[in-house]
Design an enzyme around this catalytic site. Structure first.
Site, PDB file in Angstrom:
ATOM      1  N   HIS A 304      67.548  40.675  55.864  1.00  0.00           N
ATOM      2  CA  HIS A 304      66.619  41.662  56.409  1.00  0.00           C
ATOM      3  C   HIS A 304      65.309  40.986  56.748  1.00  0.00           C
ATOM      4  CE1 HIS A 304      64.252  45.323  56.828  1.00  0.00           C
ATOM      5  NE2 HIS A 304      65.412  45.915  57.043  1.00  0.00           N
ATOM      6  N   ASP A 361      73.223  48.685  55.423  1.00  0.00           N
ATOM      7  CA  ASP A 361      74.468  48.821  56.181  1.00  0.00           C
ATOM      8  C   ASP A 361      75.693  48.273  55.467  1.00  0.00           C
ATOM      9  OD1 ASP A 361      73.545  50.051  58.561  1.00  0.00           O
ATOM     10  OD2 ASP A 361      72.518  48.194  59.044  1.00  0.00           O
TER      11      ASP A 361
HETATM   12  N1  ACO Z   1      74.226  35.643  57.755  1.00  0.00           N
HETATM   13  C1  ACO Z   1      74.024  34.294  57.799  1.00  0.00           C
HETATM   14  N2  ACO Z   1      72.807  33.740  57.984  1.00  0.00           N
HETATM   15  C2  ACO Z   1      71.756  34.573  58.160  1.00  0.00           C
HETATM   16  C3  ACO Z   1      71.897  35.965  58.124  1.00  0.00           C
HETATM   17  C4  ACO Z   1      73.199  36.505  57.915  1.00  0.00           C
HETATM   18  N3  ACO Z   1      73.392  37.804  57.863  1.00  0.00           N
HETATM   19  N4  ACO Z   1      70.683  36.530  58.307  1.00  0.00           N
HETATM   20  C5  ACO Z   1      69.817  35.540  58.466  1.00  0.00           C
HETATM   21  N5  ACO Z   1      70.461  34.354  58.377  1.00  0.00           N
HETATM   22  C6  ACO Z   1      69.855  33.019  58.436  1.00  0.00           C
HETATM   23  C7  ACO Z   1      69.695  32.544  59.877  1.00  0.00           C
HETATM   24  O1  ACO Z   1      70.830  31.832  60.326  1.00  0.00           O
HETATM   25  C8  ACO Z   1      68.477  31.652  59.767  1.00  0.00           C
HETATM   26  O2  ACO Z   1      68.880  30.447  59.174  1.00  0.00           O
HETATM   27  P1  ACO Z   1      68.065  29.068  59.442  1.00  0.00           P
HETATM   28  O3  ACO Z   1      66.611  29.356  59.164  1.00  0.00           O
HETATM   29  O4  ACO Z   1      68.663  28.116  58.445  1.00  0.00           O
HETATM   30  O5  ACO Z   1      68.316  28.716  60.875  1.00  0.00           O
HETATM   31  C9  ACO Z   1      67.613  32.410  58.759  1.00  0.00           C
HETATM   32  O6  ACO Z   1      68.539  33.139  57.932  1.00  0.00           O
HETATM   33  C10 ACO Z   1      66.603  33.362  59.374  1.00  0.00           C
HETATM   34  O7  ACO Z   1      67.298  34.142  60.332  1.00  0.00           O
HETATM   35  P2  ACO Z   1      66.527  35.125  61.331  1.00  0.00           P
HETATM   36  O8  ACO Z   1      67.517  35.678  62.309  1.00  0.00           O
HETATM   37  O9  ACO Z   1      65.280  34.488  61.869  1.00  0.00           O
HETATM   38  O10 ACO Z   1      66.044  36.192  60.279  1.00  0.00           O
HETATM   39  P3  ACO Z   1      65.545  37.628  60.579  1.00  0.00           P
HETATM   40  O11 ACO Z   1      64.587  37.980  59.554  1.00  0.00           O
HETATM   41  O12 ACO Z   1      65.111  37.782  61.982  1.00  0.00           O
HETATM   42  O13 ACO Z   1      66.945  38.423  60.414  1.00  0.00           O
HETATM   43  C11 ACO Z   1      68.503  40.113  60.531  1.00  0.00           C
HETATM   44  C12 ACO Z   1      67.092  39.707  60.105  1.00  0.00           C
HETATM   45  C13 ACO Z   1      68.573  40.163  62.065  1.00  0.00           C
HETATM   46  C14 ACO Z   1      68.768  41.498  59.987  1.00  0.00           C
HETATM   47  C15 ACO Z   1      69.548  39.085  59.986  1.00  0.00           C
HETATM   48  O14 ACO Z   1      69.450  38.968  58.593  1.00  0.00           O
HETATM   49  C16 ACO Z   1      70.968  39.430  60.395  1.00  0.00           C
HETATM   50  O15 ACO Z   1      71.388  39.061  61.497  1.00  0.00           O
HETATM   51  N6  ACO Z   1      71.742  40.158  59.519  1.00  0.00           N
HETATM   52  C17 ACO Z   1      73.069  40.583  59.841  1.00  0.00           C
HETATM   53  C18 ACO Z   1      73.036  41.854  60.664  1.00  0.00           C
HETATM   54  C19 ACO Z   1      72.611  43.050  59.830  1.00  0.00           C
HETATM   55  O16 ACO Z   1      73.105  43.270  58.725  1.00  0.00           O
HETATM   56  N7  ACO Z   1      71.715  43.859  60.412  1.00  0.00           N
HETATM   57  C20 ACO Z   1      71.222  45.074  59.758  1.00  0.00           C
HETATM   58  C21 ACO Z   1      69.805  44.884  59.297  1.00  0.00           C
HETATM   59  S1  ACO Z   1      69.208  46.302  58.480  1.00  0.00           S
HETATM   60  C22 ACO Z   1      68.982  47.423  59.696  1.00  0.00           C
HETATM   61  O17 ACO Z   1      68.607  47.174  60.794  1.00  0.00           O
HETATM   62  C23 ACO Z   1      69.299  48.742  59.363  1.00  0.00           C
END
Ligand code: ACO
Length: 427
Positions: A304, A361
């Site tokens: 998140h 989720d």
């Molecule tokens: N699985 C694997 N790696 C992840 C995940 C994940 N779910 N989420 C983040 N990371 C990693 C990224 O690869 C990145 O790694 P790095 O720094 O080594 O390159 C790091 O964590 C940061 O990732 P960002 O995308 O910059 O983090 P952000 O804070 O923008 O992400 C997000 C938030 C989009 C929700 C992300 O965690 C994700 O894609 N989760 C899966 C989708 C999900 O469950 N969405 C629902 C969110 S809650 C909602 O909207 C109701």
């Protein structure tokens, strides 16, 4: 003395005011920064940017705190109903019993939608995603209900109309997407019971209302009701800032919510759990895929932008899985896979380093499956729940004395000036 922040740019020091919120969080006010320095700030995804002051929802991502209008989410989930929580978000305080009764009457009064709308959407392609239909239907509401929002009374009527009709439209979008007969709302049912009935009743089989499921749906929607400046709420505010009508702004919010990184994640979680099952139930298969830099796969329902600990909504949702499934005396094999995946992720170094805890989720899809909600409807369920948040944030934005048209800047990285080449001279 008021706190300030100093920035040194090209040897010159600029002093910027600091704004402090009611929970002590600080923001550097950069509104005059461009004007005074000629320079802009760079923040893709707005992770360090505050776009507004808001008194609706408080989140502390480090401590896992979520409160609507000051009330902890745990208390609302335990004691409130979705309708009462919607009133709280939109009006700023809990309703008294007279106010609550009045809303219930109005929600019933506004629950029907124009018959022409139904005819219009009957011709939508059968395979359309219900989220696409819902977004288009909400936008179309403006044409069917064109009253201007000039008084408190018409504003309030529009909010109630939206809350009531979106629920009807959501169930209708599902029935239409399946080519089934649309079921009308009934005055003798509560908000949540009415939705379940419109979804599952049919001319050939009577749907029996189950009060445990009605309570579970109330909690599900309370947990989704607002989440401060998330992607879809930001979309509602940005689109709303152009002074479009509220239906267009909410329709934009629904479209933004659809994506798998936001409200579509609940649907993606189920697909991921099914894939793990197909791969012999090995949860490490998914964790290793998520860790592989050459694989775009992510653990859906984990991570998140704000929470760096367990999402407080996910804790409640996880408990709800057990309650709902045991009330229905039903097991879901995906729940076992989900529990194993969570356990393995919480011990995995990559997941720990990246703060990958379950978000709302992760367990919500299992709750919705138990209610009989089809997977394609999951984001729609989220959208109905988020509606009070979108409405309250839109209302707050139009009343905000600091509000301006949303118009971010950019750092241009394209070619510098080059001359136009006539077609015959191009290579
Ligand atoms: N699985 C694997 N790696 C992840 C995940 C994940 N779910 N989420 C983040 N990371 C990693 C990224 O690869 C990145 O790694 P790095 O720094 O080594 O390159 C790091 O964590 C940061 O990732 P960002 O995308 O910059 O983090 P952000 O804070 O923008 O992400 C997000 C938030 C989009 C929700 C992300 O965690 C994700 O894609 N989760 C899966 C989708 C999900 O469950 N969405 C629902 C969110 S809650 C909602 O909207 C109701």
């Amino acid at each position: 003395m008021k706190e300030t922040a100093k920035i040194i740019l090209d040897g010159k020091t600029y002093e910027l005011p600091v704004i402090i919120g009611s929970e002590g969080e600080k923001a550097v006010d950069i509104r005059k920064f461009k004007q005074e320095t000629g320079c802009i700030t760079y923040d893709p995804g707005f992770g360090s940017t505050g776009s507004c002051k808001s008194s609706i929802t408080f989140m502390d991502g480090e401590k896992g705190i979520l409160r609507y209008r000051g009330i902890p989410i745990e208390q609302l989930a335990e004691k409130s109903t979705f309708v009462e929580t919607a009133y709280l978000l939109i009006n700023g305080a809990l309703p008294n019993s007279h106010e609550l009764n009045q809303i219930r009457v109005h929600l019933n009064d506004y629950s029907m939608v124009h018959e022409d709308m139904q005819d219009f959407f009957k011709n939508y392609p059968r395979a359309s995603h219900p989220m696409g239909i819902l977004s288009a239907m909400v936008n179309a509401l403006r044409s069917f209900y064109p009253e201007l929002l000039t008084t408190e009374e018409t504003l309030s009527a529009t909010f109630l109309r939206l809350l009531s009709k979106v629920r009807t439209l959501a169930a209708m979008s599902y029935k239409i997407s399946r080519g089934h007969k649309v079921i009308y709302p009934r005055q003798n049912y509560t908000y949540c019971a009415n939705f379940l009935n419109m979804m599952f009743d049919s001319p050939v089989r009577h749907y029996e209302i189950n009060e445990d499921l009605v309570r579970a749906l109330n909690i599900f929607w309370i947990l989704h009701a607002d989440h401060e400046q998330n992607c879809s709420t930001a979309a509602v505010r940005v689109v709303g800032s152009g002074q479009v009508n509220i239906y267009a702004a909410i329709s934009a919010g629904i479209a933004a919510l659809w994506g798998p990184l936001h409200g579509g994640a609940n649907q993606a979680v189920i697909h991921m759990l099914e894939n793990i099952t197909t791969n012999g139930g090995d949860v490490n298969w998914a964790i290793n895929k998520a860790k592989d830099r050459n694989d775009p796969f992510r653990l859906m329902g984990f991570g998140h932008r704000v929470y760096k600990t367990y999402d407080p909504r996910a804790k409640i949702m996880k408990k709800m899985c057990d309650v709902v499934l045991s009330n229905l005396t039903k097991a879901d094999p995906l729940l076992d896979i989900a529990r194993k995946l969570e356990e393995a992720a919480l011990k995995d170094d990559y997941c720990v380093d990246h703060n990958l805890y379950p978000n709302v989720d992760f367990y919500s899809g299992i709750v919705l499956r138990a209610m009989g909600i089809p997977t394609t409807m999951f984001p729609v369920m989220f959208a109905i729940g988020r509606l009070p948040g979108w409405i309250s944030q839109w209302k707050e934005s139009i009343d905000d004395p600091d509000w301006r048209l949303s118009r971010p800047r950019q750092v241009y990285t394209g070619p510098t000036k080059i001359d136009y080449i006539p077609l015959e001279k191009r290579k």
